[in-house]
Motif scaffolding. Sequence first.
Motif, PDB file in Angstrom:
ATOM      1  N   SER A 189     150.351  -5.109   5.628  1.00 57.58           N
ATOM      2  CA  SER A 189     149.741  -6.329   6.172  1.00 57.58           C
ATOM      3  C   SER A 189     150.762  -7.443   6.338  1.00 57.58           C
ATOM      4  O   SER A 189     150.747  -8.178   7.327  1.00 57.58           O
ATOM      5  N   LEU A 192     152.948  -6.797   9.335  1.00 59.22           N
ATOM      6  CA  LEU A 192     152.156  -7.066  10.540  1.00 59.22           C
ATOM      7  C   LEU A 192     152.118  -8.566  10.828  1.00 59.22           C
ATOM      8  O   LEU A 192     152.384  -9.005  11.958  1.00 59.22           O
ATOM      9  N   PHE A 208     150.519  -1.787  13.326  1.00 60.18           N
ATOM     10  CA  PHE A 208     149.051  -1.766  13.236  1.00 60.18           C
ATOM     11  C   PHE A 208     148.519  -0.344  13.443  1.00 60.18           C
ATOM     12  O   PHE A 208     147.647   0.122  12.696  1.00 60.18           O
ATOM     13  N   ASN A 209     149.042   0.344  14.456  1.00 65.12           N
ATOM     14  CA  ASN A 209     148.567   1.703  14.756  1.00 65.12           C
ATOM     15  C   ASN A 209     148.956   2.699  13.676  1.00 65.12           C
ATOM     16  O   ASN A 209     148.292   3.730  13.507  1.00 65.12           O
ATOM     17  N   MET A 211     149.177   1.915  10.390  1.00 64.22           N
ATOM     18  CA  MET A 211     148.654   1.510   9.082  1.00 64.22           C
ATOM     19  C   MET A 211     147.702   2.567   8.519  1.00 64.22           C
ATOM     20  O   MET A 211     146.812   3.043   9.232  1.00 64.22           O
ATOM     21  N   ARG A 214     143.248  -0.019   7.869  1.00 65.84           N
ATOM     22  CA  ARG A 214     143.225  -1.270   8.633  1.00 65.84           C
ATOM     23  C   ARG A 214     141.975  -2.060   8.246  1.00 65.84           C
ATOM     24  O   ARG A 214     140.860  -1.693   8.632  1.00 65.84           O
ATOM     25  N   ALA A 218     143.767  -7.239   9.064  1.00 64.58           N
ATOM     26  CA  ALA A 218     144.723  -6.645  10.004  1.00 64.58           C
ATOM     27  C   ALA A 218     144.213  -6.756  11.442  1.00 64.58           C
ATOM     28  O   ALA A 218     144.959  -7.143  12.351  1.00 64.58           O
ATOM     29  N   TRP A 219     142.944  -6.410  11.653  1.00 59.01           N
ATOM     30  CA  TRP A 219     142.365  -6.521  13.000  1.00 59.01           C
ATOM     31  C   TRP A 219     142.413  -7.968  13.489  1.00 59.01           C
ATOM     32  O   TRP A 219     142.799  -8.241  14.628  1.00 59.01           O
ATOM     33  N   MET A 222     145.935  -9.137  14.553  1.00 57.12           N
ATOM     34  CA  MET A 222     146.341  -8.654  15.886  1.00 57.12           C
ATOM     35  C   MET A 222     145.591  -9.395  16.997  1.00 57.12           C
ATOM     36  O   MET A 222     146.195  -9.800  18.002  1.00 57.12           O
TER      37      MET A 222
END
Length: 728
Positions: A189, A192, A208-209, A211, A214, A218-219, A222
Amino acid sequence: MICLVSVKSHPFLTQILTKSSHFGTFKHQRWRWNSNFYVHLHSNPHNPRPPQIISTNIAVNKAFKSGQLDLARKLFDEMPDRTVVSWNTMIAGYSRWGNFSEALSLVSAMHCSNVMLNETTISSILSVCARLPSPRDGKQVHCLVLKSGSQSFELVGSSLLYFYANCFEIQEARRVFDVFHKRNKLLWSLMLVGYVRCNLLKEALDVFNAMPIRDVVAWTTMISGYSKSDNGCQKALELFWLMRESGEVAANEFTLDCVIRTCGRVGLLPEGRAVHGLLIKYGFEFEHSISGALIDFYCNCKAIRDAMRVYYRLLNPCSNDSNMLIGELIMMGRIEEAELIFNGLVQSNTASYNLMIKGYSLSGRIEDSKKLFDEMPQRNLASLNTMISVYSRNGEMDKALELFEETKEERNPVTWNSMISGYIHNDQHENALSLYVTMHSSSISQTRSTFSALFHACSCLGSLQQGQLLHAHLIKTPFVSNAYVGTALVDMYSKCGSITDAQASFICISYPNVAAWTALINGYAHHGLGSEAILLLERMLEQGINPNAATFVGVLSACAHAGLVNEGMRFIHTMKESYGVTPTIEHFTCAVDLLGRSGCLQEAEEIIKEMPTEADSFIWVALLNACWFWMDMKVGERVAKKMFTLDPKPLSAYVIMSNIYAVLGKWGEKMKVRKILRGLKVKKDCGCSWIEINKGVHVFSVQDRTHPCCNAIYSTLGHLTANCKLNY
């Protein structure tokens, strides 16, 4: 690097002592006393540990929580013995209140007193170095971490990555991540967030992809990252819908706040309404931050009724929500409704007053602006900046200049921009450029508004040299590829006669918007390049940029100047169906001009009769000019009669008809028109010409002897005339 050395030779400690003014106030005398105390304390192995040490640590923590920093330090200084917890409590307390210098000094004292720094100590001090930010000190702590072998601890590893990411040393952060991410799940995290903060969204998406888990944070990270980047709003919304479809996590209030604001930025009203439904479903609608986001969204989408509905359902709307709604109502010209909200505020802040002062000015209520300015309980620089603009719009440049001088000690770029824009608004373009020279020599930072206003001044003066000098200044700033500034630059070069430079400036814009494309189309129109304007429109459509009403005014004008009748009329007939733009009076005026220039006067007259809007004087003048060009007296007389009904004294109609009668030998009719003109006591403005020499524009008109070099000019002119006669 921090190591077990004396206080005097310790570079980290020396830096703190010599630069204490940078980090905050450091009490040198207390430091000397404490150093001696620490040496005495640790040199006596029989020194007993008092039983009240734990209670004192708790008391110190409570003092910090209540903001009593001096009491906390007093308790700490009076402790006969301390544990690592005592030191950590002090370091964390100072860090919490932003007193980073004391936190750093305590770490140095703690280390030099042979007290072992534990995971909590290292984590706290790395956080301090990150927040300052202080890369040098943080790297010294990193050296100590490597010596102690504590880098594998979760808290230390996370703090290291956070420190490097916060100092924008993203490659160092990545090295920490690559070494420890398998043992420390927290690093995913943090890595990111680090990439997003540095606007490295491609790298962030890769992390992110990859991780393993997630979570909603995290979402949201992004989505937020893409929403704040240029042309990233669509990707942000795609991620949100993917998050919903995947079912991995449920959105929280922070996610939905970001998404609803993103919908507002790109004007997606239906999608935003759907997100509003989710907010109601999850019970977030009346959260203060969410309500502000909803008002912002509806205002950006021009759905002012919905914005007001959200606002009036709030029990205690905050000042930001109120100001947002007041500002949007003012922009829409609904000053009475804005005034109603302003008068209903329980407590008005300075920003509220500034908005209403500006609103009154824009609606022509200058006296109300002045009255409200005088009634303000507190004024700040923004208030003075606003009032400078108010006076400028009203033509009171003397009063604007007085306020500008009043701000001498605290001026910011907005103050300078307000005064520059005021000069330009009042056609004092030379004064605007002169003020910019003073601004530049005073090392005041220019903003995009500075350059945009000054390029407009150059285009009004027709001063290519001044525009080029400003362009040279622009290249040294971050705004060289900005669409807002680039549009003004393209417009300046077009109007100053350099279409090649206009094209080059357009190419330099990173993400040209509809205004930038339209500016270049207008430039082509100004230079009679009709085919190029049409090709540019096609390129614009290929890039996914939708033309607006102003774009088509430029395209039709280009067709008129180039004689492209069929192409121009095709746009008029297909604007609404093919491009979603309803033709307005401006478009029909261009069509009449297009047909008139080509001699199709009857068709032009039919366009006026059949158009859905009421004809104004401008469209009739366009047709009458065509009648003068083609010497069509019958159509000209009909048009003139129409103009007489709109305006009892249409000077342009009298002048044009007088010229038509003269050319056609209708001397009786000409004399009647001339008699009417003499009765109106009209005097035609003198024609003028100008030349630019040594960064100055010199204007000349018939029988004008006001130029400072008038005698020398006329003497030279007489000499040239005499030579011409002799040679002839």
